[in-house]
Write a protein that holds these residues in place. Sequence first.
Motif, PDB file in Angstrom:
ATOM      1  N   LYS A 110       1.099  -1.174   0.321  1.00 39.01           N
ATOM      2  CA  LYS A 110      -0.231  -0.407   0.374  1.00 39.01           C
ATOM      3  C   LYS A 110       0.998   1.335  -0.046  1.00 39.01           C
ATOM      4  CE  LYS A 110      -4.149   1.822   1.546  1.00 39.01           C
ATOM      5  NZ  LYS A 110      -3.638   3.475   1.511  1.00 39.01           N
ATOM      6  N   LYS A 113       0.115   4.504   4.087  1.00 41.01           N
ATOM      7  CA  LYS A 113      -1.286   4.202   5.241  1.00 41.01           C
ATOM      8  C   LYS A 113      -2.376   4.939   4.610  1.00 41.01           C
ATOM      9  CE  LYS A 113       1.919   1.446   8.648  1.00 41.01           C
ATOM     10  NZ  LYS A 113       2.205   1.225  10.205  1.00 41.01           N
ATOM     11  N   SER A 196       1.440  -6.964   3.247  1.00 37.49           N
ATOM     12  CA  SER A 196       0.998  -8.509   2.991  1.00 37.49           C
ATOM     13  C   SER A 196       2.289  -8.871   2.209  1.00 37.49           C
ATOM     14  CB  SER A 196      -0.304  -8.265   3.430  1.00 37.49           C
ATOM     15  OG  SER A 196      -0.846  -7.921   2.106  1.00 37.49           O
ATOM     16  N   THR A 217      -4.810  -9.367  -0.013  1.00 39.20           N
ATOM     17  CA  THR A 217      -6.205  -8.370   0.088  1.00 39.20           C
ATOM     18  C   THR A 217      -6.726  -9.006   1.726  1.00 39.20           C
ATOM     19  OG1 THR A 217      -6.882  -8.022  -2.159  1.00 39.20           O
ATOM     20  CG2 THR A 217      -8.199  -7.115  -0.145  1.00 39.20           C
ATOM     21  N   SER A 219      -5.269  -9.698   3.973  1.00 45.50           N
ATOM     22  CA  SER A 219      -4.150  -9.767   5.311  1.00 45.50           C
ATOM     23  C   SER A 219      -3.521  -8.180   5.113  1.00 45.50           C
ATOM     24  CB  SER A 219      -2.604 -10.408   4.965  1.00 45.50           C
ATOM     25  OG  SER A 219      -2.623 -11.766   4.947  1.00 45.50           O
ATOM     26  N   MET A 220      -4.002  -7.641   4.220  1.00 43.08           N
ATOM     27  CA  MET A 220      -3.099  -5.851   4.033  1.00 43.08           C
ATOM     28  C   MET A 220      -4.223  -5.599   5.451  1.00 43.08           C
ATOM     29  SD  MET A 220      -2.132  -3.889   3.165  1.00 43.08           S
ATOM     30  CE  MET A 220      -1.272  -3.965   1.653  1.00 43.08           C
ATOM     31  N   LYS A 221      -5.556  -5.335   5.965  1.00 43.50           N
ATOM     32  CA  LYS A 221      -5.618  -5.015   6.833  1.00 43.50           C
ATOM     33  C   LYS A 221      -5.192  -5.441   8.251  1.00 43.50           C
ATOM     34  CE  LYS A 221      -9.336  -8.890   8.513  1.00 43.50           C
ATOM     35  NZ  LYS A 221     -10.555  -9.179   8.529  1.00 43.50           N
ATOM     36  N   TYR A 222      -4.554  -6.864   9.121  1.00 44.05           N
ATOM     37  CA  TYR A 222      -4.050  -6.746   9.180  1.00 44.05           C
ATOM     38  C   TYR A 222      -2.338  -5.590   9.833  1.00 44.05           C
ATOM     39  CZ  TYR A 222      -6.987 -10.335  10.916  1.00 44.05           C
ATOM     40  OH  TYR A 222      -8.136 -10.781  11.545  1.00 44.05           O
ATOM     41  N   LEU A 224      -2.331  -3.310   8.004  1.00 44.19           N
ATOM     42  CA  LEU A 224      -2.243  -1.548   8.548  1.00 44.19           C
ATOM     43  C   LEU A 224      -2.414  -1.645  10.024  1.00 44.19           C
ATOM     44  CD1 LEU A 224      -4.759  -0.575   5.672  1.00 44.19           C
ATOM     45  CD2 LEU A 224      -2.785  -0.210   5.433  1.00 44.19           C
ATOM     46  N   GLU A 225      -2.693  -2.524  10.803  1.00 46.29           N
ATOM     47  CA  GLU A 225      -3.144  -2.416  12.017  1.00 46.29           C
ATOM     48  C   GLU A 225      -1.478  -2.498  12.336  1.00 46.29           C
ATOM     49  OE1 GLU A 225      -5.884  -5.053  12.975  1.00 46.29           O
ATOM     50  OE2 GLU A 225      -7.780  -4.380  11.887  1.00 46.29           O
ATOM     51  N   GLU A 241     -11.721 -16.944   9.057  1.00 48.09           N
ATOM     52  CA  GLU A 241     -12.572 -15.454   8.519  1.00 48.09           C
ATOM     53  C   GLU A 241     -13.414 -15.825   7.457  1.00 48.09           C
ATOM     54  OE1 GLU A 241     -13.799 -11.071   8.512  1.00 48.09           O
ATOM     55  OE2 GLU A 241     -12.798 -13.131   9.175  1.00 48.09           O
TER      56      GLU A 241
END
Length: 498
Positions: A110, A113, A196, A217, A219-222, A224-225, A241
Motif C-alpha cells: 500500500k 497507510k 502483506s 487483500t 492480510s492487508m488489514k492486519y 495496516l494495524e 475468516e
Amino acid sequence: MNCGGKTHISSIFVVFNLQRTFLNYFSFMNNIYLSIAIVIAAVSVIALIRTNQLRKKDLKVLKEIKKAKEALSKSVLYHGKSDIPNYMFFMQRLLKVERKFSRFHVSLIKLGKTPVFDSIEGNLDSLSELFRDISKSCQPYALALHDSDFLVMAFVTHDTDSNQQEAQAKQLDILEKLPKQVWVNNTQVPIDYAISSMSLTGQSSLYGIDKVQRRLTFSMKYALEAENGAFVHNEKLYQAEMYRKHVLLKLMNSISFNPDDFYLVFQPIFKTSNLDSPRRYEALVRWRNTKNLGPKMFMPMIQDKPELQSELTKIVVNQVYSMLKIKLEAREKLKPIHLNISVSMLENEQLLDYLKKVIRDTPSIAAFITFELTEGNEFNLSDNAHNTLRKMSNLGFSFAIDDFGKSSADPSILNSKYFNSVKIDKAYISDVQSKSDQAPKLEAIVQIAKENKKTVIVEGVENRHQYEYIKRFPNIYIQGYYASVPLTMNEFLSNEAA
C-alpha cells in the motif's frame, strides 16, 4: 505423249500450290502463336506489376496491424499511455514461470497507510518515477501498479521449500528498500507503507493469481494495524475468516428468507425467596443450523449490522407476541418476558412502527414485554433514543438495563424513569466460589439500584455459594443455571400451565 507431259506439269503445279498453302497456313499460325505469346507476356508483366503493388500495400497494412497490436498490448498491459505495468502485465509475467521447481514471494504494497495519490491519471509522472525507483532498489521478478493505492511485487527463486521466517525477513528487506519520499504535485512528501506478503511454491494448493490476491487483500488489514506496517499471510486466520463469512451468509439468508430457522428458549428469572416458581422469563433466540452454532457464535457476527439486528429482533418479537396472545386467548396468566435489543435500534422509529402493527389487535400484551438494552462499552442515549423510549413506554412496554456495571457507564442512568429494572453483569458474582467469598462491588451496585427504586436481577448465578450470598439482599431476583437451565417452548408452556 503430249497428254502424259501435261499431266506431269499439272501434278507439279498442284504440289507447288499445296506447299504454298501450307506455308501460308504455318505463317498464319505462327502469327497467332506470337500474338498469344505477346498477350501472355503482357498479362504477366501487368500481373507482376500488380503483385508488387499489392505486396507493398500488404506490407503497409501488416505494419499498421503490428502497430495497432502493439498499441493494444500497451493499453491492456500498461496504465494508459504510461510505462507503468498494470495487474494484467503482472499476471502474464508470472504465467511464464515454470512453477514446478519455483518458489514465489508475492507482496501487496500500500502506497501510504493514508492515501497519497488520488488517481493514476493525475499523478503519472510521480508514479512513474516512484515505480522506477522501486524497481531499481528491489529488483523483483515482476512489479506492477494495481491502482493508485497499491503495488504488487513478486520474487521467484528456484527452490521448492517455503519458510515463514524467510518470508518475514524478505518482507522487512523490501520495506527497508522502498523510497521514503515521493513527489506529489511538485512537493516532496514522506510516504509510509503497509505490506502483506505470502511465500508459496508452485506446487502449493494455494497457487493461483486469484487465490493469492484474495489472501493478500485479507492480510492487508492486519498490515495496516501492525506497528511496522508488515504482515505475513496466516492461512489459519484466513480460513477462520472465510468460515465466519460463510456462516454469516447463511445467517443472513435465514434472517431474510427463512425466519422459521429461529426459535426461542426461555430462561426463568426467580426471586431469591422462591426458586420453585419463576416470576418472569428472558426469551433467548436460537438458530437451527448444520453446525449447531449457539448465540455466542452467531450474535457477534451481526453486532455491526443494524439492519440484520433489526430484522432478527422483529422475528423474536413476533414469536413472543404470538405465544403471549395464545396464552391470553386461553385465559392463562401472563408473566413478563424480557427481550434483548441494542441501544442503536432506538435511534430511529422503525422498531416503534413495527411494534404498533404487532400489538394493534391486542395492545394489552405490551405490558408483558420488557426490552433489555445492552449496555456495552458505552451507554449513551441520544435525544432520538429518549424520544423513542418515551413513545414505546406510552404503548405499555417496559425497559431494563442489561449487563449493568460491565463498562464505566454513568450510574446516573439509573435515575431514568424509563428503566424499571437493572440486570447486574455476572462478573460481579463470579468471584464468589465459597462461603467466605465477598462481592463488595455487587453490594454497592445493588444499593444504588435500590435507592433508585429499580428491580434488581443478578445474572450468571451458577452455584449455591453465589445464591446464598445474594439471598441476603431483600427482593432480589436471580437468573442462572443454578436456578434453572433455559426451557424449550414446550417446557415453558407446560411449566406455566401447571
